[in-house]
Structure formats: structure tokens, C-alpha cells
Motif scaffolding. Structure first.
Motif, mmCIF file in Angstrom:
data_model
loop_
_atom_site.group_PDB
_atom_site.id
_atom_site.type_symbol
_atom_site.label_atom_id
_atom_site.label_comp_id
_atom_site.label_asym_id
_atom_site.label_seq_id
_atom_site.Cartn_x
_atom_site.Cartn_y
_atom_site.Cartn_z
ATOM 1 N N HIS A 121 46.722 5.058 -112.959
ATOM 2 C CA HIS A 121 45.458 5.360 -113.622
ATOM 3 C C HIS A 121 44.348 4.703 -112.796
ATOM 4 O O HIS A 121 43.794 3.669 -113.165
ATOM 5 C CB HIS A 121 45.475 4.839 -115.062
ATOM 6 N N THR A 122 44.059 5.306 -111.658
ATOM 7 C CA THR A 122 43.184 4.687 -110.663
ATOM 8 C C THR A 122 41.801 4.349 -111.212
ATOM 9 O O THR A 122 41.219 5.132 -111.970
ATOM 10 C CB THR A 122 43.047 5.607 -109.440
ATOM 11 N N PRO A 123 41.253 3.180 -110.828
ATOM 12 C CA PRO A 123 39.901 2.818 -111.260
ATOM 13 C C PRO A 123 38.816 3.443 -110.393
ATOM 14 O O PRO A 123 37.636 3.172 -110.609
ATOM 15 C CB PRO A 123 39.906 1.289 -111.102
ATOM 16 N N THR A 124 39.197 4.279 -109.445
ATOM 17 C CA THR A 124 38.220 4.872 -108.537
ATOM 18 C C THR A 124 37.516 6.085 -109.128
ATOM 19 O O THR A 124 36.608 6.639 -108.507
ATOM 20 C CB THR A 124 38.897 5.294 -107.217
ATOM 21 N N GLY A 125 37.936 6.504 -110.305
ATOM 22 C CA GLY A 125 37.296 7.637 -110.948
ATOM 23 C C GLY A 125 38.055 8.935 -110.829
ATOM 24 O O GLY A 125 37.696 9.922 -111.460
ATOM 25 N N GLY A 126 39.114 8.953 -110.045
ATOM 26 C CA GLY A 126 39.912 10.156 -109.904
ATOM 27 C C GLY A 126 40.893 10.310 -111.049
ATOM 28 O O GLY A 126 41.085 9.399 -111.860
ATOM 29 N N PRO A 127 41.548 11.479 -111.145
ATOM 30 C CA PRO A 127 42.529 11.699 -112.213
ATOM 31 C C PRO A 127 43.790 10.886 -111.969
ATOM 32 O O PRO A 127 44.094 10.515 -110.826
ATOM 33 C CB PRO A 127 42.813 13.198 -112.100
ATOM 34 N N PRO A 128 44.557 10.590 -113.015
ATOM 35 C CA PRO A 128 45.837 9.896 -112.825
ATOM 36 C C PRO A 128 46.765 10.713 -111.932
ATOM 37 O O PRO A 128 46.691 11.935 -111.890
ATOM 38 C CB PRO A 128 46.391 9.784 -114.253
ATOM 39 N N TYR A 129 47.636 10.018 -111.236
ATOM 40 C CA TYR A 129 48.610 10.688 -110.380
ATOM 41 C C TYR A 129 49.884 9.846 -110.337
ATOM 42 O O TYR A 129 49.886 8.668 -110.729
ATOM 43 C CB TYR A 129 48.055 10.911 -108.970
ATOM 44 N N SER A 130 50.962 10.453 -109.860
ATOM 45 C CA SER A 130 52.244 9.760 -109.774
ATOM 46 C C SER A 130 52.540 9.367 -108.333
ATOM 47 O O SER A 130 52.102 10.030 -107.387
ATOM 48 C CB SER A 130 53.376 10.646 -110.297
ATOM 49 N N VAL A 131 53.296 8.283 -108.176
ATOM 50 C CA VAL A 131 53.751 7.823 -106.866
ATOM 51 C C VAL A 131 55.255 7.640 -106.926
ATOM 52 O O VAL A 131 55.782 7.062 -107.893
ATOM 53 C CB VAL A 131 53.074 6.497 -106.460
ATOM 54 N N ASP A 132 55.952 8.149 -105.926
ATOM 55 C CA ASP A 132 57.381 7.899 -105.780
ATOM 56 C C ASP A 132 57.528 6.536 -105.109
ATOM 57 O O ASP A 132 57.119 6.353 -103.958
ATOM 58 C CB ASP A 132 58.020 8.999 -104.915
#
Length: 293
Positions: free
Chosen positions: A271-282
Motif C-alpha cells: 500500500h505504497t505511500p507514493t500515491g499510486g494504487p496498491p500492488y503485489s510483489v513476489d
């Protein structure tokens, strides 16, 4: 857990030799870390684009790779503030811990809340600890020492920093107001749910998974609409382990690795604080996962 060994997150990887030149004294090492990093919100610079995205650098190897692409000089060479890697308290602590582990010194990052940034406010924070042969010494590697703090930031007195587990127990007993615990008094990222999620982060960091503060997994939630007994039991064990109870420490370790509610799986939600949408990381490949996969 052998805290003198690198974890996948603290391991400098192909940049390990660069750590050889870092100071071996705590003040010098903290200053070297501060020369390499700048807080993405508190450095007096408004970061954007790729520079802002550096706050999502998950691994020390990735932090050092970013620095070397930009600067390409020994880690002890001065960096202008605008040339430093953007990060947060977690990154200062983890890089400091990585350098100490590189020197064979047991060290670890600690998740909790600091009482020394604003009166009456418990700021979410990450510090480092190292074993001096007699006790764990707490160091705020992000801060320059100074009389204005009123204490030694490289040997924090008791009570200046409270672990997430200590804070949770204080919240549950009514000693601590959850609304005074969070990212910033002006933001909604605060409260009992926030403290509970940080207990999960504390357990992860103590068990070789030094995750980002905005990672989400397992039974984390943005409310307290669940049975809180397991969190109470976990917090009690963590506090006991900090007090030297080896049985409690072992129970926490076993619980962490056995319970998917506590332990992140192969993928993590950011849930990045940079303003972008959440994303998943392997976490195995260290790559972003396309949405829907």
C-alpha cells in the motif's frame, strides 16, 4: 535466531565489499547511513517520480544499487541531499543493521512508536538494536545526536521508544489512547487497528522478514472487528521475550512460522505511500506481480 547473520532483506548482496569501508563505531556508522539516505517526507525536498518511488526499495541490495547508479562512489564519500536514496525510518534502521551484521555484530530492527517527535504523540517508528556483549542497545540511526533531544539518540533511554507489543498492551489496558498512535496527527493512519498491524510488523522483523511499513498480509486489518485474544497473547509473549524469556521467544518464532495469519506468503500487498494504487510483489523473484495473477 542469529542476529549476526544477514537476512534476505539486510543482505547487501553484490555490494557487500562496499560495506568494508564503513566506520566500525556507532556514531560514525550512523553518520554514514545518514549520508546515504534521506527521508522521503522530512528532508526538505519534494521528491517525485522514480526518486520518490525509492521509498519502496525493499532490500538493502536494492538501496545500494540505487545509490551506486546515482553516485558510483565509496559509501563514505559525501552525498548531496538531493543525491541520497529516498527512504524512511525503516531504511535507516535496516541499513545500519546490515552494516553491523557485516561486521559480525548481532543487530536487529525494532518496530514500535517513538514519544520524542511531538509532545503527546506516539509516532510510528523503526529503530535499530545491537548487542554490545551485555545488553541490547537501541539506536535511532535516522537522527543526528544533539542536546535538543535531551537524551542520547544512540543509546535510547527506556520509555523513549515503545515496541508495538508494549504499545498494544498499553492500549488494551487503557493506559495509552490509540488515537495518539500513528503516522501523523493530521492523518487518519492511527488508532488501535494501526497498533495491532504494527504488532504483526514487529513479529516479522524479529523473524528475518524486515518488511516495509506499508506491506499488508495475513490477518492485518483497518479495524478491530475480530477476536483480539490472539493479538493479546502474542503481545504478551513479545514483551516477555524482550525481557529475556527464551521460552517465550521460541514460542513466538514457532507461532510466526506456523500461522499464515502472521507470516507473509510468497506475495505481499504493498500500500505504497507514493500515491499510486496498491500492488503485489513476489518476495522470491523480487518482482511486481501483474494485477489478477
Amino acid at each position: 535466531m542469529n542476529y549476526a547473520h544477514q537476512t534476505p532483506y539486510s543482505d547487501p548482496g553484490r555490494y557487500a565489499e562496499l560495506l568494508d569501508a564503513l566506520p566500525t563505531d556507532v556514531p560514525g556508522l550512523a553518520a554514514a547511513v545518514q549520508n546515504l539516505l534521506i527521508h522521503y517526507r522530512g528532508g526538505g525536498i519534494e521528491f517525485t517520480g522514480e526518486h520518490l518511488e525509492e521509498v519502496n526499495n525493499r532490500w538493502v541490495e536494492e538501496i545500494l544499487a540505487t545509490d551506486q547508479r546515482r553516485n558510483g562512489t565509496p559509501l563514505t564519500a559525501p552525498r548531496a541531499p538531493e543525491d541520497r536514496v529516498a527512504g524512511c525510518c525503516r531504511d535507516y534502521a535496516l541499513l545500519f543493521v546490515s552494516a553491523l551484521r557485516h561486521q559480525g555484530i548481532p543487530a536487529r530492527s525494532r518496530i514500535g512508536f517513538a514519544t520524542y517527535f511531538q509532545p503527546g504523540w506516539n509516532a510510528d517508528h523503526v529503530i535499530a538494536e545491537y548487542w554490545n556483549g551485555d545488553r541490547w542497545v537501541q539506536v535511532d540511526a535516522q537522527l543526528e545526536p544533539g542536546e535538543h533531544w535531551g537524551f542520547d539518540v544512540q543509546d535510547l533511554p527506556a520509555g523513549r521508544f515503545r515496541s508495538a507489543a508494549e504499545t498494544w498492551r498499553g492500549f488494551r489496558s487503557g493506559e495509552i489512547d490509540g488515537e495518539t498512535c500513528g503516522v501523523d496527527p493530521t492523518l487518519p493512519l492511527r488508532g488501535g487497528w494501526f497498533i495491532r498491524d504494527y504488532v504483526f510488523l514487529q513479529v516479522a522483523h524479529l523473524n528475518a522478514d524486515e518488511l516495509l511499513l506499508w506491506d499488508g498480509w495475513g490477518a492485518m486489518a483497518d479495524d478491530l472487528e475480530m477476536d483480539l485474544t490472539p493479538t493479546d497473547e502474542l503481545a504478551a509473549l513479545l514483551v516477555a521475550a524482550d525481557a529475556g524469556d527464551k521460552a517465550a521467544e521460541a514460542k513466538v518464532r514457532d507461532w510466526y512460522h506456523a500461522d499464515p495469519d502472521l507470516h507473509p506468503g510468497e506475495k505481499i500487498m504493498v500500500h505504497t505511500p507514493t500515491g499510486g494504487p496498491p500492488y503485489s510483489v513476489d518476495l522470491g523473484t523480487r518482482q511486481k506481480v501483474p494485477q489478477g495473477k
